[in-house]
Design a protein around this motif. Sequence first.
Motif, PDB file in Angstrom:
ATOM      1  N   ALA A   1      49.983   1.055  15.545  1.00  0.00           N
ATOM      2  CA  ALA A   1      49.733  -0.099  14.671  1.00  0.00           C
ATOM      3  C   ALA A   1      49.561  -1.410  15.440  1.00  0.00           C
ATOM      4  N   GLU A   2      50.255  -1.546  16.579  1.00  0.00           N
ATOM      5  CA  GLU A   2      50.180  -2.838  17.295  1.00  0.00           C
ATOM      6  C   GLU A   2      48.846  -3.049  17.991  1.00  0.00           C
ATOM      7  N   SER A   3      48.060  -1.960  18.106  1.00  0.00           N
ATOM      8  CA  SER A   3      46.827  -2.125  18.870  1.00  0.00           C
ATOM      9  C   SER A   3      45.618  -2.374  17.972  1.00  0.00           C
ATOM     10  N   VAL A   4      45.872  -2.611  16.694  1.00  0.00           N
ATOM     11  CA  VAL A   4      44.761  -2.836  15.776  1.00  0.00           C
ATOM     12  C   VAL A   4      45.045  -4.080  14.930  1.00  0.00           C
ATOM     13  N   ILE A   5      43.991  -4.845  14.713  1.00  0.00           N
ATOM     14  CA  ILE A   5      44.075  -5.992  13.813  1.00  0.00           C
ATOM     15  C   ILE A   5      43.305  -5.614  12.555  1.00  0.00           C
ATOM     16  N   PHE A   6      43.979  -5.679  11.440  1.00  0.00           N
ATOM     17  CA  PHE A   6      43.348  -5.288  10.181  1.00  0.00           C
ATOM     18  C   PHE A   6      42.274  -6.285   9.766  1.00  0.00           C
ATOM     19  N   ASN A   7      41.147  -5.769   9.326  1.00  0.00           N
ATOM     20  CA  ASN A   7      40.010  -6.545   8.801  1.00  0.00           C
ATOM     21  C   ASN A   7      39.177  -7.242   9.883  1.00  0.00           C
TER      22      ASN A   7
ATOM     23  N   THR B   1      36.616 -19.630  12.001  1.00  0.00           N
ATOM     24  CA  THR B   1      38.034 -19.857  12.271  1.00  0.00           C
ATOM     25  C   THR B   1      38.761 -18.784  11.470  1.00  0.00           C
ATOM     26  N   ILE B   2      39.910 -18.335  11.913  1.00  0.00           N
ATOM     27  CA  ILE B   2      40.553 -17.272  11.149  1.00  0.00           C
ATOM     28  C   ILE B   2      42.028 -17.544  10.852  1.00  0.00           C
ATOM     29  N   PHE B   3      42.469 -16.932   9.788  1.00  0.00           N
ATOM     30  CA  PHE B   3      43.886 -16.890   9.473  1.00  0.00           C
ATOM     31  C   PHE B   3      44.394 -15.516   9.887  1.00  0.00           C
ATOM     32  N   VAL B   4      45.598 -15.479  10.427  1.00  0.00           N
ATOM     33  CA  VAL B   4      46.198 -14.204  10.776  1.00  0.00           C
ATOM     34  C   VAL B   4      47.474 -14.028   9.970  1.00  0.00           C
ATOM     35  N   ALA B   5      47.441 -13.083   9.038  1.00  0.00           N
ATOM     36  CA  ALA B   5      48.609 -12.823   8.208  1.00  0.00           C
ATOM     37  C   ALA B   5      49.391 -11.656   8.808  1.00  0.00           C
ATOM     38  N   ARG B   6      50.559 -11.385   8.242  1.00  0.00           N
ATOM     39  CA  ARG B   6      51.372 -10.272   8.766  1.00  0.00           C
ATOM     40  C   ARG B   6      51.347  -9.067   7.859  1.00  0.00           C
TER      41      ARG B   6
ATOM     42  N   HIS C   1      40.545 -14.571  -3.638  1.00  0.00           N
ATOM     43  CA  HIS C   1      40.492 -15.983  -3.986  1.00  0.00           C
ATOM     44  C   HIS C   1      39.613 -16.764  -3.025  1.00  0.00           C
ATOM     45  N   GLY C   2      38.597 -16.091  -2.524  1.00  0.00           N
ATOM     46  CA  GLY C   2      37.534 -16.787  -1.803  1.00  0.00           C
ATOM     47  C   GLY C   2      37.714 -16.928  -0.311  1.00  0.00           C
ATOM     48  N   VAL C   3      38.905 -16.569   0.215  1.00  0.00           N
ATOM     49  CA  VAL C   3      39.139 -16.738   1.647  1.00  0.00           C
ATOM     50  C   VAL C   3      38.840 -15.416   2.349  1.00  0.00           C
ATOM     51  N   THR C   4      37.707 -15.366   3.033  1.00  0.00           N
ATOM     52  CA  THR C   4      37.289 -14.094   3.619  1.00  0.00           C
ATOM     53  C   THR C   4      37.606 -14.006   5.113  1.00  0.00           C
ATOM     54  N   ASN C   5      37.963 -15.149   5.726  1.00  0.00           N
ATOM     55  CA  ASN C   5      38.189 -15.149   7.173  1.00  0.00           C
ATOM     56  C   ASN C   5      39.663 -14.900   7.501  1.00  0.00           C
ATOM     57  N   VAL C   6      40.167 -13.791   7.001  1.00  0.00           N
ATOM     58  CA  VAL C   6      41.583 -13.465   7.216  1.00  0.00           C
ATOM     59  C   VAL C   6      41.705 -12.065   7.813  1.00  0.00           C
ATOM     60  N   VAL C   7      42.563 -11.955   8.805  1.00  0.00           N
ATOM     61  CA  VAL C   7      42.903 -10.653   9.362  1.00  0.00           C
ATOM     62  C   VAL C   7      44.420 -10.531   9.281  1.00  0.00           C
ATOM     63  N   SER C   8      44.959  -9.378   9.631  1.00  0.00           N
ATOM     64  CA  SER C   8      46.421  -9.325   9.716  1.00  0.00           C
ATOM     65  C   SER C   8      46.876  -8.380  10.807  1.00  0.00           C
ATOM     66  N   PHE C   9      48.057  -8.683  11.300  1.00  0.00           N
ATOM     67  CA  PHE C   9      48.737  -7.747  12.183  1.00  0.00           C
ATOM     68  C   PHE C   9      49.204  -6.587  11.315  1.00  0.00           C
ATOM     69  N   LEU C  10      49.485  -5.469  11.961  1.00  0.00           N
ATOM     70  CA  LEU C  10      49.949  -4.300  11.211  1.00  0.00           C
ATOM     71  C   LEU C  10      51.376  -3.924  11.574  1.00  0.00           C
TER      72      LEU C  10
ATOM     73  N   ILE D   1      54.712  -8.765  15.852  1.00  0.00           N
ATOM     74  CA  ILE D   1      53.817  -9.508  16.739  1.00  0.00           C
ATOM     75  C   ILE D   1      54.291  -9.269  18.164  1.00  0.00           C
ATOM     76  N   THR D   2      53.739  -8.251  18.771  1.00  0.00           N
ATOM     77  CA  THR D   2      54.119  -7.888  20.134  1.00  0.00           C
ATOM     78  C   THR D   2      53.104  -8.466  21.109  1.00  0.00           C
ATOM     79  N   VAL D   3      53.392  -8.326  22.392  1.00  0.00           N
ATOM     80  CA  VAL D   3      52.440  -8.753  23.425  1.00  0.00           C
ATOM     81  C   VAL D   3      51.115  -8.006  23.236  1.00  0.00           C
ATOM     82  N   ASP D   4      51.235  -6.714  22.917  1.00  0.00           N
ATOM     83  CA  ASP D   4      50.042  -5.895  22.657  1.00  0.00           C
ATOM     84  C   ASP D   4      49.215  -6.467  21.518  1.00  0.00           C
ATOM     85  N   ALA D   5      49.898  -6.778  20.435  1.00  0.00           N
ATOM     86  CA  ALA D   5      49.196  -7.280  19.250  1.00  0.00           C
ATOM     87  C   ALA D   5      48.508  -8.604  19.554  1.00  0.00           C
ATOM     88  N   LEU D   6      49.190  -9.463  20.304  1.00  0.00           N
ATOM     89  CA  LEU D   6      48.590 -10.754  20.666  1.00  0.00           C
ATOM     90  C   LEU D   6      47.400 -10.565  21.597  1.00  0.00           C
TER      91      LEU D   6
END
Length: 262
Positions: free
Chosen positions: A196-202, A211-216, A227-236, A239-244
């Motif tokens: 899970a830490e090696s992938v960013i969702f979306n 510009t992006i938002f990163v949710a958890r 609600h119209g905000v399409t530039n969002v990804v999330s960690f899975l 927040i590890t060094v790998d994920a960053l």
Amino acid sequence: MSTATLSFSELKERVNIEQVLPLVGISLKKHGTQLRGACPICKDGGDRAFVVTPAKGLYYCFGKCRTGGDMISLVARIRSCTVREAAEFIAERMGMTSKQTTPPRTVPQDGSPQPLSPKEGLKPLEYLEATHEAVQALGVAAETCTHFGAGFAPKGIMRGRLAIPIHDRAGTLLAYCGRTVKGETPMLTFPNSFQAESVIFNAHRIEQGDTIFVARDPLQVLLAFEHGVTNVVSFLGDITVDALHVLTVLMDEKDVPSVDII
Ligand SMILES: [Zn+2]
């Protein structure tokens, strides 16, 4: 404008959400195609948690609200009134003499209705239920589920959870994550072999230069999209060094000028 019925959709055609913000005392800063600031409703999530997308006429809060809507629902929430009263308030302040407004049809906002077709990799699960009440209770519309290919899993290893497909940056389906619909822990479950830490969702839906938002939580991504905000990804996961590192690679690859970790 006469005193005849002014429908919610007519009102939204004539008035932009940007014009409504000052009417209820909201001032936001421009970030690309969005306006951002502190949430005037929950005041949670920091000074960029509240996002207005004028092109879509929608707002979303990444803070405690975790919800959004159009300008009418925004005014209704700020003024603690009904949507009809909110529409009348807007019409009146904008110099339209509406006495009556009709409620909107509940057509979900939809950026691009096409569900993503994965190139190869895992086969999509056919049995997921986009209209399941447990999914709706999370605030996710069936159309949003369909867009993401997500839905309630009545069977399989994600049984009893909202199954959300996870793709790599090229759009290949890697796995499903199971998001709790009842607040159990863990919030997200994955197949055993999935890192899970090696992938960013979306990440595969982010456009070059956004510009992006990163949710958890991937659920935030679905709710924000609705609600119209399409530039969002999330960690899975955590927040590890790998994920960053993966986030940094994504930023490089897509020329992301700025990131807000929510
Ligand atoms: Zn809020």
